[in-house]
Write an enzyme that holds these catalytic residues in place. Structure first.
Site, PDB file in Angstrom:
ATOM      1  N   ARG A   1       0.837  -1.313  -0.059  1.00  0.00           N
ATOM      2  CA  ARG A   1      -0.068   0.039  -0.126  1.00  0.00           C
ATOM      3  C   ARG A   1       0.657   1.256  -0.013  1.00  0.00           C
ATOM      4  O   ARG A   1       0.224   2.413  -0.431  1.00  0.00           O
ATOM      5  CB  ARG A   1      -0.793  -0.065   1.181  1.00  0.00           C
ATOM      6  CG  ARG A   1      -2.153  -0.950   1.284  1.00  0.00           C
ATOM      7  CD  ARG A   1      -3.002  -0.835   2.443  1.00  0.00           C
ATOM      8  NE  ARG A   1      -2.159  -1.245   3.499  1.00  0.00           N
ATOM      9  CZ  ARG A   1      -2.508  -1.583   4.717  1.00  0.00           C
ATOM     10  NH1 ARG A   1      -3.879  -1.175   4.852  1.00  0.00           N
ATOM     11  NH2 ARG A   1      -1.942  -1.916   5.655  1.00  0.00           N
TER      12      ARG A   1
ATOM     13  N   LYS B   1      13.388 -26.806   5.279  1.00  0.00           N
ATOM     14  CA  LYS B   1      14.718 -27.105   5.979  1.00  0.00           C
ATOM     15  C   LYS B   1      15.403 -28.388   5.450  1.00  0.00           C
ATOM     16  O   LYS B   1      14.688 -29.461   5.310  1.00  0.00           O
ATOM     17  CB  LYS B   1      14.541 -27.036   7.309  1.00  0.00           C
ATOM     18  CG  LYS B   1      14.117 -25.723   7.889  1.00  0.00           C
ATOM     19  CD  LYS B   1      13.864 -25.618   9.520  1.00  0.00           C
ATOM     20  CE  LYS B   1      13.363 -24.307   9.967  1.00  0.00           C
ATOM     21  NZ  LYS B   1      14.146 -23.212  10.147  1.00  0.00           N
TER      22      LYS B   1
ATOM     23  N   GLU C   1      13.373 -21.134  20.824  1.00  0.00           N
ATOM     24  CA  GLU C   1      13.965 -19.939  20.188  1.00  0.00           C
ATOM     25  C   GLU C   1      14.434 -19.112  21.401  1.00  0.00           C
ATOM     26  O   GLU C   1      13.557 -19.211  22.387  1.00  0.00           O
ATOM     27  CB  GLU C   1      12.685 -19.135  19.165  1.00  0.00           C
ATOM     28  CG  GLU C   1      12.316 -20.105  18.342  1.00  0.00           C
ATOM     29  CD  GLU C   1      11.316 -19.354  17.555  1.00  0.00           C
ATOM     30  OE1 GLU C   1      11.701 -18.577  16.499  1.00  0.00           O
ATOM     31  OE2 GLU C   1      10.139 -19.327  17.905  1.00  0.00           O
TER      32      GLU C   1
ATOM     33  N   HIS D   1       4.022 -26.191  12.009  1.00  0.00           N
ATOM     34  CA  HIS D   1       5.662 -26.798  11.970  1.00  0.00           C
ATOM     35  C   HIS D   1       5.932 -28.087  12.903  1.00  0.00           C
ATOM     36  O   HIS D   1       6.413 -29.271  12.457  1.00  0.00           O
ATOM     37  CB  HIS D   1       6.511 -25.814  12.670  1.00  0.00           C
ATOM     38  CG  HIS D   1       6.552 -24.428  11.939  1.00  0.00           C
ATOM     39  ND1 HIS D   1       6.473 -24.356  10.745  1.00  0.00           N
ATOM     40  CD2 HIS D   1       6.892 -23.199  12.367  1.00  0.00           C
ATOM     41  CE1 HIS D   1       6.335 -22.968  10.277  1.00  0.00           C
ATOM     42  NE2 HIS D   1       6.799 -22.395  11.419  1.00  0.00           N
TER      43      HIS D   1
HETATM   44  C1  BG6 Z   1       7.662 -18.838  12.193  1.00  0.00           C
HETATM   45  C2  BG6 Z   1       6.838 -18.408  13.197  1.00  0.00           C
HETATM   46  O1  BG6 Z   1       6.756 -19.523  11.126  1.00  0.00           O
HETATM   47  O2  BG6 Z   1       8.810 -19.805  12.234  1.00  0.00           O
HETATM   48  C3  BG6 Z   1       8.172 -17.283  14.098  1.00  0.00           C
HETATM   49  O3  BG6 Z   1       5.726 -17.524  12.726  1.00  0.00           O
HETATM   50  C4  BG6 Z   1       8.939 -18.377  14.382  1.00  0.00           C
HETATM   51  O4  BG6 Z   1       7.220 -16.945  15.342  1.00  0.00           O
HETATM   52  C5  BG6 Z   1       9.535 -18.878  13.197  1.00  0.00           C
HETATM   53  O5  BG6 Z   1      10.126 -17.558  14.907  1.00  0.00           O
HETATM   54  C6  BG6 Z   1      10.980 -19.920  13.599  1.00  0.00           C
HETATM   55  O6  BG6 Z   1      11.366 -20.381  12.204  1.00  0.00           O
HETATM   56  P1  BG6 Z   1      13.061 -20.682  12.072  1.00  0.00           P
HETATM   57  O7  BG6 Z   1      13.239 -20.992  10.576  1.00  0.00           O
HETATM   58  O8  BG6 Z   1      13.540 -19.540  12.514  1.00  0.00           O
HETATM   59  O9  BG6 Z   1      13.223 -21.822  13.129  1.00  0.00           O
END
Ligand code: BG6
Length: 493
Positions: free
Chosen positions: A50, A182, A216, A240
Protein backbone atom coordinates in the site's frame (compact mmCIF):
# COMPACT_ATOMS: atom_id res chain seq x y z
CA UNK A 1 26.45 -29.62 -3.33
CA UNK A 2 23.82 -30.83 -5.74
CA UNK A 3 23.61 -29.61 -9.31
CA UNK A 4 21.62 -26.45 -9.87
CA UNK A 5 18.95 -26.75 -12.53
CA UNK A 6 17.73 -23.35 -13.77
CA UNK A 7 13.99 -22.73 -13.70
CA UNK A 8 12.21 -21.09 -16.64
CA UNK A 9 11.73 -17.28 -16.51
CA UNK A 10 8.81 -16.32 -14.26
CA UNK A 11 6.93 -13.41 -12.75
CA UNK A 12 6.92 -13.54 -8.97
CA UNK A 13 4.40 -11.18 -7.38
CA UNK A 14 4.63 -10.64 -3.62
CA UNK A 15 1.64 -9.16 -1.82
CA UNK A 16 2.94 -7.72 1.44
CA UNK A 17 6.02 -6.66 -0.52
CA UNK A 18 7.26 -4.22 2.12
CA UNK A 19 6.62 -6.55 5.05
CA UNK A 20 9.04 -8.24 7.38
CA UNK A 21 8.80 -11.69 5.78
CA UNK A 22 9.51 -10.33 2.31
CA UNK A 23 12.52 -8.33 3.38
CA UNK A 24 13.92 -10.87 5.84
CA UNK A 25 13.28 -14.12 3.98
CA UNK A 26 11.81 -13.90 0.48
CA UNK A 27 14.14 -11.37 -1.15
CA UNK A 28 17.31 -12.93 0.33
CA UNK A 29 16.10 -16.37 -0.81
CA UNK A 30 15.46 -15.14 -4.37
CA UNK A 31 18.79 -13.30 -4.33
CA UNK A 32 20.70 -16.48 -3.46
CA UNK A 33 18.93 -18.49 -6.15
CA UNK A 34 19.69 -15.74 -8.63
CA UNK A 35 23.38 -15.62 -7.67
CA UNK A 36 23.58 -19.38 -8.08
CA UNK A 37 22.31 -19.02 -11.63
CA UNK A 38 18.99 -20.72 -11.01
CA UNK A 39 16.80 -17.71 -11.82
CA UNK A 40 17.04 -16.35 -15.37
CA UNK A 41 17.57 -12.60 -15.50
CA UNK A 42 14.43 -12.02 -17.61
CA UNK A 43 12.33 -12.99 -14.58
CA UNK A 44 10.51 -10.31 -12.65
CA UNK A 45 9.95 -9.91 -8.92
CA UNK A 46 7.05 -7.55 -8.36
CA UNK A 47 6.41 -6.29 -4.85
CA UNK A 48 2.87 -5.12 -4.16
CA UNK A 49 1.96 -3.05 -1.11
CA UNK A 50 0.00 0.00 0.00
CA UNK A 51 2.92 2.41 0.54
CA UNK A 52 3.49 5.06 -2.04
CA UNK A 53 6.89 4.02 -3.42
CA UNK A 54 8.60 4.06 -6.77
CA UNK A 55 10.37 0.96 -8.04
CA UNK A 56 13.66 2.80 -7.51
CA UNK A 57 12.80 3.50 -3.88
CA UNK A 58 11.77 -0.13 -3.42
CA UNK A 59 15.10 -1.30 -4.81
CA UNK A 60 16.74 0.88 -2.15
CA UNK A 61 14.74 -0.91 0.55
CA UNK A 62 15.59 -4.26 -0.94
CA UNK A 63 19.28 -3.32 -0.95
CA UNK A 64 19.09 -2.43 2.77
CA UNK A 65 17.35 -5.71 3.49
CA UNK A 66 19.95 -7.76 1.65
CA UNK A 67 22.78 -5.97 3.45
CA UNK A 68 21.07 -6.85 6.67
CA UNK A 69 19.96 -10.41 6.05
CA UNK A 70 22.50 -11.90 3.62
CA UNK A 71 25.78 -13.08 5.17
CA UNK A 72 28.50 -10.60 4.10
CA UNK A 73 30.49 -13.38 2.42
CA UNK A 74 27.60 -13.95 0.00
CA UNK A 75 26.79 -10.33 -0.63
CA UNK A 76 28.06 -9.12 -3.99
CA UNK A 77 27.72 -5.61 -5.22
CA UNK A 78 24.04 -5.75 -6.14
CA UNK A 79 24.44 -3.46 -9.12
CA UNK A 80 26.88 -5.94 -10.63
CA UNK A 81 24.57 -8.84 -10.20
CA UNK A 82 21.56 -7.53 -12.11
CA UNK A 83 19.31 -8.72 -9.33
CA UNK A 84 17.84 -5.27 -8.79
CA UNK A 85 16.83 -4.93 -12.38
CA UNK A 86 14.35 -7.73 -11.80
CA UNK A 87 12.62 -5.83 -8.98
CA UNK A 88 9.49 -3.74 -9.53
CA UNK A 89 7.05 -2.13 -7.19
CA UNK A 90 3.31 -1.69 -7.64
CA UNK A 91 1.21 0.34 -5.22
CA UNK A 92 -2.10 -1.37 -4.57
CA UNK A 93 -4.41 -1.86 -1.65
CA UNK A 94 -5.18 -5.39 -2.65
CA UNK A 95 -8.14 -5.75 -0.33
CA UNK A 96 -9.92 -2.56 -1.40
CA UNK A 97 -12.57 -2.69 -4.11
CA UNK A 98 -11.86 0.50 -5.99
CA UNK A 99 -8.29 -0.29 -6.97
CA UNK A 100 -6.78 -0.10 -10.39
CA UNK A 101 -5.06 -3.38 -11.18
CA UNK A 102 -3.94 -2.34 -14.64
CA UNK A 103 -0.42 -1.43 -13.42
CA UNK A 104 0.16 -4.98 -12.22
CA UNK A 105 -1.62 -6.42 -15.22
CA UNK A 106 0.60 -4.61 -17.68
CA UNK A 107 3.79 -5.84 -16.01
CA UNK A 108 2.86 -9.51 -16.26
CA UNK A 109 3.68 -11.58 -19.31
CA UNK A 110 1.05 -13.97 -20.60
CA UNK A 111 3.44 -16.71 -21.61
CA UNK A 112 5.20 -17.19 -18.31
CA UNK A 113 4.75 -18.94 -15.01
CA UNK A 114 3.24 -16.54 -12.54
CA UNK A 115 3.49 -16.92 -8.82
CA UNK A 116 1.37 -14.82 -6.46
CA UNK A 117 2.88 -15.02 -3.00
CA UNK A 118 0.50 -13.79 -0.29
CA UNK A 119 2.78 -12.65 2.52
CA UNK A 120 -0.17 -10.96 4.20
CA UNK A 121 -2.56 -11.56 7.01
CA UNK A 122 -4.74 -14.63 6.26
CA UNK A 123 -7.94 -12.56 6.25
CA UNK A 124 -6.69 -10.99 3.01
CA UNK A 125 -6.13 -14.30 1.21
CA UNK A 126 -9.75 -14.54 0.03
CA UNK A 127 -10.11 -10.89 -1.07
CA UNK A 128 -6.76 -10.92 -2.90
CA UNK A 129 -7.58 -14.13 -4.75
CA UNK A 130 -10.99 -12.73 -5.68
CA UNK A 131 -9.39 -9.60 -7.06
CA UNK A 132 -6.83 -11.64 -9.00
CA UNK A 133 -9.61 -13.69 -10.54
CA UNK A 134 -11.79 -10.66 -11.18
CA UNK A 135 -8.92 -9.02 -13.04
CA UNK A 136 -8.19 -12.16 -15.02
CA UNK A 137 -4.77 -12.72 -13.48
CA UNK A 138 -5.32 -16.27 -12.23
CA UNK A 139 -4.78 -17.72 -15.70
CA UNK A 140 -2.87 -20.67 -17.12
CA UNK A 141 0.37 -21.09 -15.27
CA UNK A 142 -0.67 -18.99 -12.26
CA UNK A 143 0.05 -20.27 -8.75
CA UNK A 144 -0.88 -18.83 -5.41
CA UNK A 145 1.28 -19.27 -2.32
CA UNK A 146 -0.33 -18.89 1.09
CA UNK A 147 1.80 -18.14 4.12
CA UNK A 148 0.85 -19.78 7.38
CA UNK A 149 -1.17 -19.54 9.53
CA UNK A 150 -4.17 -20.34 7.35
CA UNK A 151 -6.96 -19.15 9.61
CA UNK A 152 -7.23 -19.16 13.40
CA UNK A 153 -9.19 -22.37 13.79
CA UNK A 154 -10.88 -25.06 11.72
CA UNK A 155 -13.83 -22.94 10.68
CA UNK A 156 -11.82 -19.92 9.53
CA UNK A 157 -9.33 -22.18 7.72
CA UNK A 158 -12.18 -23.85 5.83
CA UNK A 159 -13.61 -20.46 4.91
CA UNK A 160 -10.24 -19.27 3.56
CA UNK A 161 -9.68 -22.50 1.67
CA UNK A 162 -13.15 -22.16 0.12
CA UNK A 163 -12.51 -18.58 -0.93
CA UNK A 164 -9.10 -19.39 -2.42
CA UNK A 165 -10.48 -22.56 -3.99
CA UNK A 166 -13.03 -20.54 -5.98
CA UNK A 167 -10.17 -18.76 -7.77
CA UNK A 168 -7.30 -21.28 -7.91
CA UNK A 169 -7.44 -25.05 -8.29
CA UNK A 170 -5.90 -27.09 -5.46
CA UNK A 171 -2.99 -28.11 -7.73
CA UNK A 172 -2.02 -24.43 -8.11
CA UNK A 173 -2.40 -23.61 -4.40
CA UNK A 174 0.84 -23.80 -2.44
CA UNK A 175 0.38 -23.63 1.35
CA UNK A 176 3.81 -23.00 2.68
CA UNK A 177 5.24 -24.35 5.91
CA UNK A 178 8.86 -23.28 5.74
CA UNK A 179 9.98 -26.06 8.10
CA UNK A 180 9.38 -28.48 5.23
CA UNK A 181 12.04 -26.67 3.22
CA UNK A 182 14.73 -27.06 5.87
CA UNK A 183 17.49 -29.41 4.75
CA UNK A 184 17.33 -31.47 7.92
CA UNK A 185 13.56 -31.80 7.71
CA UNK A 186 13.77 -33.05 4.13
CA UNK A 187 16.42 -35.42 5.40
CA UNK A 188 13.80 -37.14 7.56
CA UNK A 189 12.51 -38.71 4.36
CA UNK A 190 16.03 -39.90 3.51
CA UNK A 191 16.69 -41.15 7.03
CA UNK A 192 13.54 -43.23 7.10
CA UNK A 193 13.13 -44.35 3.52
CA UNK A 194 16.65 -44.43 2.06
CA UNK A 195 18.09 -46.63 4.83
CA UNK A 196 17.38 -50.22 5.70
CA UNK A 197 18.27 -50.18 9.36
CA UNK A 198 15.55 -48.02 10.86
CA UNK A 199 12.29 -49.21 9.34
CA UNK A 200 12.04 -52.40 11.40
CA UNK A 201 12.76 -50.45 14.57
CA UNK A 202 10.37 -47.61 13.82
CA UNK A 203 7.39 -48.66 15.89
CA UNK A 204 5.92 -49.15 19.34
CA UNK A 205 7.77 -52.45 19.88
CA UNK A 206 11.14 -50.70 19.98
CA UNK A 207 10.47 -46.99 20.48
CA UNK A 208 9.47 -45.75 23.93
CA UNK A 209 8.55 -42.20 23.02
CA UNK A 210 9.47 -39.26 20.78
CA UNK A 211 10.23 -35.67 21.75
CA UNK A 212 10.00 -32.73 19.38
CA UNK A 213 11.43 -29.46 20.70
CA UNK A 214 11.47 -26.18 18.78
CA UNK A 215 12.96 -23.60 21.12
CA UNK A 216 13.84 -20.02 20.29
CA UNK A 217 15.79 -17.46 22.30
CA UNK A 218 14.03 -14.52 20.65
CA UNK A 219 10.87 -12.95 22.04
CA UNK A 220 8.14 -11.62 19.80
CA UNK A 221 10.44 -8.96 18.37
CA UNK A 222 8.44 -6.47 16.29
CA UNK A 223 5.72 -9.05 15.56
CA UNK A 224 3.61 -8.51 18.66
CA UNK A 225 0.62 -7.30 16.63
CA UNK A 226 0.43 -10.62 14.81
CA UNK A 227 1.64 -12.83 17.63
CA UNK A 228 -0.78 -11.58 20.24
CA UNK A 229 -3.64 -12.78 18.04
CA UNK A 230 -1.97 -16.08 17.47
CA UNK A 231 0.18 -17.60 20.22
CA UNK A 232 2.50 -20.58 20.12
CA UNK A 233 -0.15 -23.21 19.42
CA UNK A 234 -1.36 -21.52 16.23
CA UNK A 235 2.03 -20.09 15.25
CA UNK A 236 4.14 -23.22 15.67
CA UNK A 237 2.29 -26.38 16.73
CA UNK A 238 -0.60 -26.41 14.22
CA UNK A 239 1.90 -26.30 11.40
CA UNK A 240 5.63 -26.78 12.04
CA UNK A 241 5.54 -29.26 14.93
CA UNK A 242 2.70 -31.32 13.50
CA UNK A 243 4.45 -31.48 10.14
CA UNK A 244 7.56 -32.82 11.86
CA UNK A 245 5.42 -35.36 13.66
CA UNK A 246 3.91 -36.41 10.33
CA UNK A 247 7.27 -37.00 8.69
CA UNK A 248 8.42 -39.04 11.66
CA UNK A 249 5.30 -41.11 12.03
CA UNK A 250 4.01 -41.63 8.50
CA UNK A 251 4.11 -44.86 6.54
CA UNK A 252 6.32 -45.05 3.48
CA UNK A 253 4.59 -43.21 0.62
CA UNK A 254 4.29 -45.06 -2.69
CA UNK A 255 6.51 -42.40 -4.30
CA UNK A 256 7.84 -38.92 -3.68
CA UNK A 257 4.94 -37.49 -5.67
CA UNK A 258 3.13 -34.63 -3.96
CA UNK A 259 -0.09 -36.52 -3.35
CA UNK A 260 1.61 -39.74 -2.32
CA UNK A 261 3.56 -37.97 0.43
CA UNK A 262 0.64 -35.84 1.50
CA UNK A 263 -1.75 -38.80 1.62
CA UNK A 264 0.52 -40.43 4.20
CA UNK A 265 0.92 -37.25 6.25
CA UNK A 266 -2.83 -36.80 6.24
CA UNK A 267 -3.31 -40.27 7.70
CA UNK A 268 -1.03 -39.35 10.59
CA UNK A 269 -2.95 -36.13 11.29
CA UNK A 270 -6.21 -38.04 11.19
CA UNK A 271 -4.86 -40.64 13.57
CA UNK A 272 -3.96 -38.07 16.24
CA UNK A 273 -6.09 -39.00 19.22
CA UNK A 274 -8.42 -36.06 19.88
CA UNK A 275 -8.00 -34.63 23.37
CA UNK A 276 -11.20 -34.59 25.42
CA UNK A 277 -12.04 -31.40 27.24
CA UNK A 278 -11.30 -32.95 30.64
CA UNK A 279 -7.86 -34.22 29.49
CA UNK A 280 -6.54 -30.94 28.17
CA UNK A 281 -5.17 -29.67 31.53
CA UNK A 282 -3.16 -32.87 32.04
CA UNK A 283 -1.99 -33.26 28.44
CA UNK A 284 -1.05 -29.65 27.64
CA UNK A 285 0.85 -26.81 29.29
CA UNK A 286 0.79 -23.23 28.14
CA UNK A 287 3.15 -20.55 29.36
CA UNK A 288 4.00 -16.90 28.87
CA UNK A 289 7.49 -15.52 29.51
CA UNK A 290 8.13 -12.94 32.15
CA UNK A 291 11.34 -10.92 32.54
CA UNK A 292 14.49 -12.99 32.89
CA UNK A 293 17.85 -13.44 31.22
CA UNK A 294 18.78 -15.15 27.97
CA UNK A 295 22.46 -15.90 27.32
CA UNK A 296 23.31 -13.81 30.38
CA UNK A 297 21.46 -10.72 29.09
CA UNK A 298 18.44 -9.41 30.96
CA UNK A 299 15.33 -9.34 28.78
CA UNK A 300 11.82 -8.00 29.44
CA UNK A 301 8.70 -10.12 29.74
CA UNK A 302 6.11 -10.68 27.02
CA UNK A 303 3.77 -7.94 28.23
CA UNK A 304 6.58 -5.39 28.24
CA UNK A 305 7.63 -6.56 24.76
CA UNK A 306 4.06 -5.98 23.61
CA UNK A 307 3.60 -2.75 25.50
CA UNK A 308 0.31 -4.06 26.98
CA UNK A 309 -0.81 -4.66 30.55
CA UNK A 310 -2.57 -7.85 29.76
CA UNK A 311 -2.58 -10.74 27.39
CA UNK A 312 -3.58 -14.34 27.78
CA UNK A 313 -1.68 -15.48 24.71
CA UNK A 314 0.82 -18.29 25.21
CA UNK A 315 4.46 -18.01 24.16
CA UNK A 316 5.17 -21.61 25.19
CA UNK A 317 3.28 -24.86 24.70
CA UNK A 318 3.98 -28.44 25.66
CA UNK A 319 1.64 -31.21 24.59
CA UNK A 320 1.56 -34.94 24.95
CA UNK A 321 0.16 -36.25 21.68
CA UNK A 322 -0.80 -39.83 20.89
CA UNK A 323 -1.58 -41.60 17.65
CA UNK A 324 -4.32 -44.13 17.13
CA UNK A 325 -2.41 -46.54 14.94
CA UNK A 326 -0.93 -50.01 15.17
CA UNK A 327 2.59 -48.67 14.63
CA UNK A 328 2.43 -46.03 17.34
CA UNK A 329 -0.06 -47.29 19.92
CA UNK A 330 1.23 -46.38 23.39
CA UNK A 331 4.12 -44.22 22.10
CA UNK A 332 3.67 -40.62 23.24
CA UNK A 333 4.96 -37.76 21.11
CA UNK A 334 5.90 -34.95 23.48
CA UNK A 335 5.86 -31.61 21.67
CA UNK A 336 7.21 -28.37 23.08
CA UNK A 337 7.95 -24.99 21.65
CA UNK A 338 8.56 -21.60 23.14
CA UNK A 339 10.02 -18.14 22.80
CA UNK A 340 12.75 -16.86 25.14
CA UNK A 341 14.14 -20.29 25.88
CA UNK A 342 17.77 -20.75 26.96
CA UNK A 343 18.86 -21.95 23.51
CA UNK A 344 17.77 -21.77 19.92
CA UNK A 345 17.37 -25.39 19.05
CA UNK A 346 15.03 -27.54 16.99
CA UNK A 347 15.53 -31.15 17.80
CA UNK A 348 13.81 -34.51 17.57
CA UNK A 349 14.66 -37.24 20.04
CA UNK A 350 13.59 -40.78 19.27
CA UNK A 351 13.97 -42.62 22.55
CA UNK A 352 14.23 -46.38 22.17
CA UNK A 353 13.01 -48.78 24.85
CA UNK A 354 15.26 -50.01 27.63
CA UNK A 355 17.01 -53.33 27.22
CA UNK A 356 14.59 -55.94 28.54
CA UNK A 357 17.38 -58.06 30.05
CA UNK A 358 21.07 -57.40 30.68
CA UNK A 359 24.02 -59.76 31.15
CA UNK A 360 26.13 -56.92 32.52
CA UNK A 361 26.73 -56.52 36.25
CA UNK A 362 24.07 -54.53 38.07
CA UNK A 363 26.33 -51.55 38.73
CA UNK A 364 26.30 -50.79 35.01
CA UNK A 365 23.44 -48.49 34.24
CA UNK A 366 22.58 -49.18 30.67
CA UNK A 367 21.19 -46.14 28.92
CA UNK A 368 18.53 -46.84 26.34
CA UNK A 369 19.49 -45.94 22.76
CA UNK A 370 18.46 -42.58 21.48
CA UNK A 371 18.45 -41.10 18.01
CA UNK A 372 18.85 -37.35 18.20
CA UNK A 373 18.06 -35.45 15.04
CA UNK A 374 19.28 -31.88 15.24
CA UNK A 375 17.30 -29.76 12.80
CA UNK A 376 19.03 -26.49 13.69
CA UNK A 377 21.54 -25.12 14.49
CA UNK A 378 24.55 -27.50 14.18
CA UNK A 379 22.49 -29.69 11.89
CA UNK A 380 23.18 -33.36 12.34
CA UNK A 381 22.21 -36.69 13.83
CA UNK A 382 23.53 -38.70 16.73
CA UNK A 383 22.75 -42.27 17.64
CA UNK A 384 23.52 -42.81 21.30
CA UNK A 385 24.64 -46.28 22.20
CA UNK A 386 26.45 -48.13 24.97
CA UNK A 387 30.13 -48.80 24.21
CA UNK A 388 32.92 -50.52 26.10
CA UNK A 389 35.51 -48.11 27.40
CA UNK A 390 38.95 -49.15 26.22
CA UNK A 391 41.51 -50.27 28.77
CA UNK A 392 41.79 -52.59 31.73
CA UNK A 393 39.24 -52.76 34.55
CA UNK A 394 36.80 -55.20 33.04
CA UNK A 395 33.87 -54.36 30.83
CA UNK A 396 33.28 -50.72 31.63
CA UNK A 397 30.43 -49.33 29.55
CA UNK A 398 29.53 -45.80 28.70
CA UNK A 399 27.03 -44.07 26.43
CA UNK A 400 28.71 -42.72 23.30
CA UNK A 401 27.40 -41.29 20.06
CA UNK A 402 27.61 -42.15 16.38
CA UNK A 403 27.62 -38.66 15.01
CA UNK A 404 26.90 -37.06 11.65
CA UNK A 405 27.53 -33.35 11.45
CA UNK A 406 26.17 -31.65 8.37
CA UNK A 407 28.86 -29.04 8.47
CA UNK A 408 31.74 -31.51 8.72
CA UNK A 409 30.24 -33.88 6.18
CA UNK A 410 28.94 -31.48 3.58
CA UNK A 411 30.56 -28.09 4.35
CA UNK A 412 29.49 -25.05 2.37
CA UNK A 413 26.39 -22.96 2.81
CA UNK A 414 23.05 -24.59 3.60
CA UNK A 415 20.35 -22.88 1.60
CA UNK A 416 17.59 -21.31 3.65
CA UNK A 417 14.31 -23.23 3.61
CA UNK A 418 12.61 -20.55 1.52
CA UNK A 419 15.12 -20.95 -1.31
CA UNK A 420 14.03 -24.49 -2.05
CA UNK A 421 10.37 -23.76 -1.51
CA UNK A 422 10.19 -20.65 -3.70
CA UNK A 423 11.82 -22.53 -6.56
CA UNK A 424 9.34 -25.37 -6.01
CA UNK A 425 6.45 -22.94 -6.49
CA UNK A 426 7.94 -21.94 -9.83
CA UNK A 427 8.57 -25.58 -10.77
CA UNK A 428 5.04 -26.45 -9.69
CA UNK A 429 6.21 -29.14 -7.28
CA UNK A 430 3.96 -29.22 -4.24
CA UNK A 431 5.44 -32.20 -2.37
CA UNK A 432 6.78 -29.92 0.36
CA UNK A 433 3.58 -27.88 0.67
CA UNK A 434 0.46 -28.57 2.67
CA UNK A 435 -2.68 -29.73 0.98
CA UNK A 436 -6.03 -28.35 2.06
CA UNK A 437 -7.11 -31.51 3.85
CA UNK A 438 -3.83 -31.62 5.81
CA UNK A 439 -4.21 -28.07 7.05
CA UNK A 440 -7.77 -28.73 8.07
CA UNK A 441 -6.93 -32.02 9.78
CA UNK A 442 -4.26 -30.21 11.80
CA UNK A 443 -6.78 -27.54 12.84
CA UNK A 444 -9.28 -30.24 13.67
CA UNK A 445 -6.91 -31.59 16.30
CA UNK A 446 -5.71 -28.23 17.58
CA UNK A 447 -9.04 -26.37 17.75
CA UNK A 448 -10.53 -28.34 20.69
CA UNK A 449 -7.34 -27.65 22.67
CA UNK A 450 -7.79 -23.91 22.17
CA UNK A 451 -11.47 -24.20 23.02
CA UNK A 452 -10.68 -26.12 26.19
CA UNK A 453 -8.17 -23.46 27.25
CA UNK A 454 -10.76 -20.79 26.51
CA UNK A 455 -13.55 -22.53 28.39
CA UNK A 456 -11.46 -22.87 31.54
CA UNK A 457 -10.45 -19.23 31.33
CA UNK A 458 -6.98 -20.12 32.60
CA UNK A 459 -4.15 -17.75 31.98
CA UNK A 460 -0.88 -19.15 30.65
CA UNK A 461 1.59 -20.04 33.38
CA UNK A 462 4.46 -17.58 33.78
CA UNK A 463 8.00 -18.75 33.09
CA UNK A 464 11.18 -16.73 33.39
CA UNK A 465 12.76 -15.79 30.06
CA UNK A 466 15.82 -18.02 29.68
CA UNK A 467 14.18 -21.06 31.29
CA UNK A 468 12.73 -24.17 29.61
CA UNK A 469 9.16 -23.05 30.26
CA UNK A 470 6.82 -23.51 33.21
CA UNK A 471 7.66 -26.29 35.65
CA UNK A 472 4.35 -27.89 34.68
CA UNK A 473 6.02 -28.77 31.35
CA UNK A 474 8.59 -30.81 33.24
CA UNK A 475 5.81 -32.45 35.24
CA UNK A 476 3.98 -33.27 31.99
CA UNK A 477 6.69 -35.70 30.94
CA UNK A 478 8.01 -36.72 34.38
CA UNK A 479 4.59 -37.96 35.43
CA UNK A 480 5.15 -40.65 32.80
CA UNK A 481 8.56 -41.54 34.28
CA UNK A 482 10.41 -39.80 31.43
CA UNK A 483 12.47 -36.61 31.14
CA UNK A 484 13.06 -34.01 28.48
CA UNK A 485 16.29 -34.56 26.67
CA UNK A 486 18.50 -31.90 28.21
CA UNK A 487 21.78 -32.49 26.47
CA UNK A 488 21.01 -29.88 23.90
CA UNK A 489 24.62 -29.05 22.98
CA UNK A 490 25.81 -25.49 22.98
CA UNK A 491 24.12 -24.02 19.94
CA UNK A 492 23.61 -20.56 21.38
CA UNK A 493 21.95 -18.13 19.06
C1 BG6 B 1 7.61 -18.88 12.00
C2 BG6 B 1 6.92 -18.35 13.21
O1 BG6 B 1 6.73 -19.63 11.23
O2 BG6 B 1 8.70 -19.68 12.39
C3 BG6 B 1 7.89 -17.56 14.08
O3 BG6 B 1 5.84 -17.51 12.82
C4 BG6 B 1 9.11 -18.38 14.39
O4 BG6 B 1 7.26 -17.14 15.28
C5 BG6 B 1 9.70 -18.98 13.11
O5 BG6 B 1 10.07 -17.54 15.00
C6 BG6 B 1 10.83 -19.95 13.42
O6 BG6 B 1 11.43 -20.33 12.21
P1 BG6 B 1 12.97 -20.69 12.12
O7 BG6 B 1 13.18 -21.05 10.70
O8 BG6 B 1 13.73 -19.48 12.57
O9 BG6 B 1 13.17 -21.83 13.06
Amino acid sequence: MSKIIPVPPFDFVIFGGTGDLTLRKLLPALYHRFLDGQIPAESQIIAVARSDLSSAAYRGRAADALRHYVEPANLRNPAETGFYEMLHYVRLDAAAEDQDWSGLHSLLSNDRIRVFYLATSPNLFGPICDALAHNGLNQNEARVVLEKPIGRDLESAQAINDEVGRCFPEASTFRIDHFLGKETVQNLLALRFANTIFERLWNADVIDHVQITVAETVGVEGRGGYYDHSGALRDMVQNHLLQLLCLLAMEQPVSLGADAVRDEKLKVLRSLRPLELYEVPAMTVRGQYIAGAVNGKPVPGYLADLGHNESDIETFVAIKAELNSRRWAGVPFYLRTGKRMPQKVSEIVVQFRRLPFSIFPKEHTLEANKLIIRLQPEEGMRLEMMTKEPGPGGLQLRPTGLDISYEKTFGGRFPDAYERLLMDTVRGNSTLFMRRDEVEAAWQWVTPIMEAWGSRGERPRPYAAGSWGPTAAIALIERDGRTWHEDLGDGQE
